[in-house]
Design a protein around this motif. Structure first.
Motif, mmCIF file in Angstrom:
data_model
loop_
_atom_site.group_PDB
_atom_site.id
_atom_site.type_symbol
_atom_site.label_atom_id
_atom_site.label_comp_id
_atom_site.label_asym_id
_atom_site.label_seq_id
_atom_site.Cartn_x
_atom_site.Cartn_y
_atom_site.Cartn_z
ATOM 1 N N LYS A 1 40.629 38.346 47.070
ATOM 2 C CA LYS A 1 40.101 38.998 45.849
ATOM 3 C C LYS A 1 38.613 38.964 45.975
ATOM 4 C CE LYS A 1 43.821 37.589 42.842
ATOM 5 N NZ LYS A 1 44.207 36.919 41.590
ATOM 6 N N HIS A 2 38.150 40.031 45.177
ATOM 7 C CA HIS A 2 36.799 40.274 45.149
ATOM 8 C C HIS A 2 36.338 39.355 44.059
ATOM 9 C CE1 HIS A 2 33.194 42.646 45.967
ATOM 10 N NE2 HIS A 2 32.926 42.425 44.382
ATOM 11 N N ARG A 3 35.395 38.534 44.379
ATOM 12 C CA ARG A 3 34.748 37.655 43.386
ATOM 13 C C ARG A 3 33.699 37.870 42.563
ATOM 14 N NH1 ARG A 3 33.583 33.153 47.913
ATOM 15 N NH2 ARG A 3 32.617 35.299 48.582
ATOM 16 N N ILE A 4 33.745 38.179 41.329
ATOM 17 C CA ILE A 4 32.648 38.440 40.223
ATOM 18 C C ILE A 4 32.402 37.345 39.558
ATOM 19 C CG2 ILE A 4 31.903 40.092 38.694
ATOM 20 C CD1 ILE A 4 34.221 42.197 39.240
ATOM 21 N N VAL A 5 31.065 37.077 39.586
ATOM 22 C CA VAL A 5 30.653 35.770 39.006
ATOM 23 C C VAL A 5 29.419 36.286 38.010
ATOM 24 C CG1 VAL A 5 29.194 33.555 39.099
ATOM 25 C CG2 VAL A 5 30.880 34.121 40.815
ATOM 26 N N VAL A 6 29.419 35.822 36.606
ATOM 27 C CA VAL A 6 28.810 36.168 35.612
ATOM 28 C C VAL A 6 27.800 35.128 35.238
ATOM 29 C CG1 VAL A 6 28.435 37.215 33.217
ATOM 30 C CG2 VAL A 6 30.109 38.151 34.889
ATOM 31 N N LEU A 7 26.417 35.069 35.374
ATOM 32 C CA LEU A 7 25.514 33.859 35.044
ATOM 33 C C LEU A 7 25.308 34.305 33.516
ATOM 34 C CD1 LEU A 7 23.572 33.347 38.269
ATOM 35 C CD2 LEU A 7 25.924 32.624 37.570
ATOM 36 N N GLY A 8 25.773 33.456 32.615
ATOM 37 C CA GLY A 8 25.117 33.527 30.954
ATOM 38 C C GLY A 8 26.100 34.418 30.308
ATOM 39 N N ALA A 9 26.473 33.612 29.175
ATOM 40 C CA ALA A 9 27.392 34.315 28.229
ATOM 41 C C ALA A 9 26.776 34.587 26.701
ATOM 42 C CB ALA A 9 28.635 33.209 28.024
ATOM 43 N N GLY A 10 25.704 35.297 26.937
ATOM 44 C CA GLY A 10 25.166 35.819 25.856
ATOM 45 C C GLY A 10 25.590 37.237 25.614
ATOM 46 N N TYR A 11 25.036 37.995 24.616
ATOM 47 C CA TYR A 11 25.310 39.159 23.996
ATOM 48 C C TYR A 11 25.905 40.197 25.274
ATOM 49 C CZ TYR A 11 23.393 38.168 19.719
ATOM 50 O OH TYR A 11 23.135 37.377 18.343
ATOM 51 N N ALA A 12 24.774 40.114 26.449
ATOM 52 C CA ALA A 12 25.070 41.212 27.573
ATOM 53 C C ALA A 12 26.182 40.489 28.620
ATOM 54 C CB ALA A 12 23.793 41.359 28.478
ATOM 55 N N GLY A 13 26.102 39.185 28.869
ATOM 56 C CA GLY A 13 26.867 38.608 29.888
ATOM 57 C C GLY A 13 28.369 38.529 29.269
ATOM 58 N N SER A 14 28.599 38.224 28.124
ATOM 59 C CA SER A 14 30.127 38.200 27.353
ATOM 60 C C SER A 14 30.665 39.607 27.475
ATOM 61 C CB SER A 14 29.993 37.491 26.129
ATOM 62 O OG SER A 14 29.384 36.378 26.019
ATOM 63 N N TYR A 15 29.700 40.488 27.076
ATOM 64 C CA TYR A 15 30.548 41.846 27.109
ATOM 65 C C TYR A 15 30.707 42.464 28.473
ATOM 66 C CZ TYR A 15 30.505 46.960 26.834
ATOM 67 O OH TYR A 15 30.690 48.226 26.989
ATOM 68 N N VAL A 16 29.995 42.230 29.595
ATOM 69 C CA VAL A 16 30.300 42.702 30.767
ATOM 70 C C VAL A 16 31.526 42.014 31.232
ATOM 71 C CG1 VAL A 16 29.464 43.007 33.075
ATOM 72 C CG2 VAL A 16 27.890 43.469 31.086
ATOM 73 N N ALA A 17 31.672 40.698 31.224
ATOM 74 C CA ALA A 17 32.798 40.064 31.660
ATOM 75 C C ALA A 17 33.941 40.495 31.086
ATOM 76 C CB ALA A 17 32.561 38.446 31.545
ATOM 77 N N GLY A 18 34.086 40.527 29.751
ATOM 78 C CA GLY A 18 35.379 41.146 29.154
ATOM 79 C C GLY A 18 35.669 42.219 29.458
ATOM 80 N N THR A 19 34.544 43.295 29.638
ATOM 81 C CA THR A 19 34.857 44.711 29.808
ATOM 82 C C THR A 19 35.354 44.881 31.327
ATOM 83 O OG1 THR A 19 33.242 45.354 28.320
ATOM 84 C CG2 THR A 19 34.095 47.098 29.827
ATOM 85 N N LEU A 20 34.816 44.131 32.153
ATOM 86 C CA LEU A 20 35.227 44.207 33.668
ATOM 87 C C LEU A 20 36.766 43.792 33.783
ATOM 88 C CD1 LEU A 20 32.171 42.977 35.628
ATOM 89 C CD2 LEU A 20 32.923 45.392 35.483
ATOM 90 N N ALA A 21 37.071 42.390 32.992
ATOM 91 C CA ALA A 21 38.310 41.944 32.930
ATOM 92 C C ALA A 21 39.340 43.024 32.594
ATOM 93 C CB ALA A 21 38.694 40.776 32.172
ATOM 94 N N ARG A 22 39.142 43.925 31.513
ATOM 95 C CA ARG A 22 40.098 45.011 31.236
ATOM 96 C C ARG A 22 40.096 46.059 32.079
ATOM 97 N NH1 ARG A 22 42.444 47.030 26.464
ATOM 98 N NH2 ARG A 22 42.698 44.642 25.886
ATOM 99 N N ARG A 23 39.008 46.324 32.713
ATOM 100 C CA ARG A 23 39.043 47.727 33.560
ATOM 101 C C ARG A 23 39.438 47.425 34.957
ATOM 102 N NH1 ARG A 23 33.619 50.906 32.166
ATOM 103 N NH2 ARG A 23 34.329 52.354 33.540
ATOM 104 N N LEU A 24 39.504 46.257 35.470
ATOM 105 C CA LEU A 24 39.579 46.125 36.918
ATOM 106 C C LEU A 24 40.970 45.202 36.904
ATOM 107 C CD1 LEU A 24 36.142 44.787 38.212
ATOM 108 C CD2 LEU A 24 37.175 47.202 38.469
ATOM 109 N N SER A 25 41.712 45.281 38.083
ATOM 110 C CA SER A 25 42.980 44.834 38.386
ATOM 111 C C SER A 25 42.721 43.271 38.711
ATOM 112 C CB SER A 25 43.784 45.597 39.289
ATOM 113 O OG SER A 25 45.163 44.740 39.509
ATOM 114 N N PRO A 26 43.410 42.630 38.007
ATOM 115 C CA PRO A 26 43.365 40.973 38.616
ATOM 116 C C PRO A 26 44.080 40.720 39.797
ATOM 117 C CG PRO A 26 45.209 41.235 36.977
ATOM 118 C CD PRO A 26 44.322 42.610 36.747
ATOM 119 N N ALA A 27 44.920 41.904 40.325
ATOM 120 C CA ALA A 27 45.325 41.793 41.727
ATOM 121 C C ALA A 27 44.239 41.754 42.827
ATOM 122 C CB ALA A 27 46.241 42.808 42.099
#
Length: 409
Positions: free
Chosen positions: A2-28
């Protein structure tokens, strides 16, 4: 693998990007890990209110990412090695390293002492939750004294103005002084500056203009012009800076340490690293650097998300809006200023003040929290698969000159 995406920081920007990527990219095809030092989401826009005594909601990150497939790693980032594509972290178990294929750097900013002696040892700030709580404890102790106490807020930017007015309104028994290096509210329109002065007068805030601080001591502040100001609690809001981690790791940064990115928020030196929010030096649609702010976090976060999805799935990379429309300033709970700016970042003549502006600011804060706590709301449920060979090439990107500046509110 799997392609590993690491997000550093869970502020306004980090939380939004992480959640959005999780919805738009396949967990497979992908796995997303968020690294954050604290277990809850910090409403940085309201830390001055927390310090003044208000109870501020702090949603748990596990709740925010529940059901998204995002993995949360509670740890402090200590280093980034973009050549080896690893991140070093420290936690209660000693830490270790996390490998990545795509890195989203969203570590934000913190207070800057500008080299003024005594700030680190004696001053408080509202740039982080622990420091805001320390200030709250100090204000509580002053409030229990019969003679009250004096609070000195150094810095007349938006954070300083909001902090001084919030403390003065919430704790009327304390004497509050706001130290401004120049004219109070200089970037605002004439009407908005007048409104700000009236608010300070109403709240009993003493304003010292054209005053620079030379040193901070435990019970007083020394000014460049020789004045000595008594202070039972000095709050430093004179500037913000970013962590030196990006520079130490070899990423191309500005003199202040912000990561230089292209129009899609991708590092100009390392194509699999993206930066958003305060950590990114991004040029807006008007050709000027975006200021450090919650609004900039939203715009850069959306652009980085679209760029990552587009490149990993072999699709197009659209250019989303990168603009800054104005400043929303709270002056306590029932007053505020809404100052719009033009394409050059200059204040427009008209402004909104009073309760209406306060309600608008409160609404923006609530929407920011709700959007962060529901990162996948309204997004399409179709998961996109990765392309066989994601595009990680770096195009030719002009390297803009830095002008700097921090704006919150």
């Amino acid at each position: 693998m799997k392609h590993r995406i690491v997000v550093l920081g869970a502020g306004y920007a980090g939380s939004y990007v992480a959640g959005t990527l999780a919805r738009r990219l396949s967990p497979a095809d992908t796995e997303i890990t968020v690294v954050n030092a604290e277990p809850d989401f910090v409403q940085r826009l309201r830390l001055h209110q927390l310090a003044a005594g208000r109870e501020i909601e702090a949603p748990q990150l596990t709740d925010i990412f529940a059901g998204t497939g995002v993995q949360l790693r509670l740890a402090r980032v200590t280093a980034v090695d973009p050549e080896r594509q690893v991140v070093a972290v420290a936690d209660a178990d000693g830490g270790g390293e996390l490998g990545y294929d795509t890195l989203l750097y969203a570590l934000g900013s913190h207070g800057a002492d500008d080299g003024v002696p005594g700030v680190a040892e004696h001053a408080f700030d509202v740039a982080r939750r622990p420091s805001a709580l320390r200030l709250r404890e100090r204000l509580d102790s002053l409030g229990r004294r019969d003679e009250g106490g004096s609070v000195l807020v150094v810095g007349d930017g938006l954070t300083g103005i909001e902090t001084a007015t919030e403390i003065a309104e919430s704790r009327p028994g304390l004497s509050v002084t706001l130290v401004a290096r120049g004219e109070l509210g200089a970037p605002l329109s004439t009407g908005a500056r007048s409104h700000l002065r009236q608010a300070c007068d109403r709240l009993g805030i003493t304003v010292l203009e054209h005053t620079s601080v030379e040193a901070v001591e435990a019970t007083r502040v020394l000014c460049v012009d020789g004045r000595v100001l008594a202070s039972d609690a000095t709050v430093w809001t004179a500037g913000f800076t970013v962590s030196p981690i990006a520079a130490a790791g070899g990423l191309e940064v500005t003199e202040s340490g912000r990561i230089v990115v292209d129009r899609t928020m991708r590092s100009v030196s390392h194509p699999n690293v993206y930066a958003v929010g305060d950590s990114a030096y991004a040029v807006g649609d008007n050709g000027r650097p975006l200021p450090m702010s919650c609004a900039s976090a939203g715009y850069t976060g959306r652009q980085a998300t679209d760029a990552i999805v587009g490149r990993l799935t072999g699709g197009t990379v659209p250019n989303t809006k990168l603009e800054y429309l104005g400043n929303h300033i709270s002056l306590g709970r029932r007053d505020g200023i809404l100052q719009m700016v033009d394409a050059e970042g200059r204040a427009k003549p008209k402004y909104v003040g009073g309760r209406k502006a306060a309600r608008i600011k409160a609404g923006i804060v609530r929407m920011s929290l709700w959007g962060t706590a529901h990162p996948t709301f309204g997004l399409p449920k179709r998961k996109r698969r990765l392309a066989a060979a994601p595009d990680l090439s770096v195009g030719k990107t002009a390297r803009p000159l830095e002008t700097g500046g921090a704006t919150y509110g």
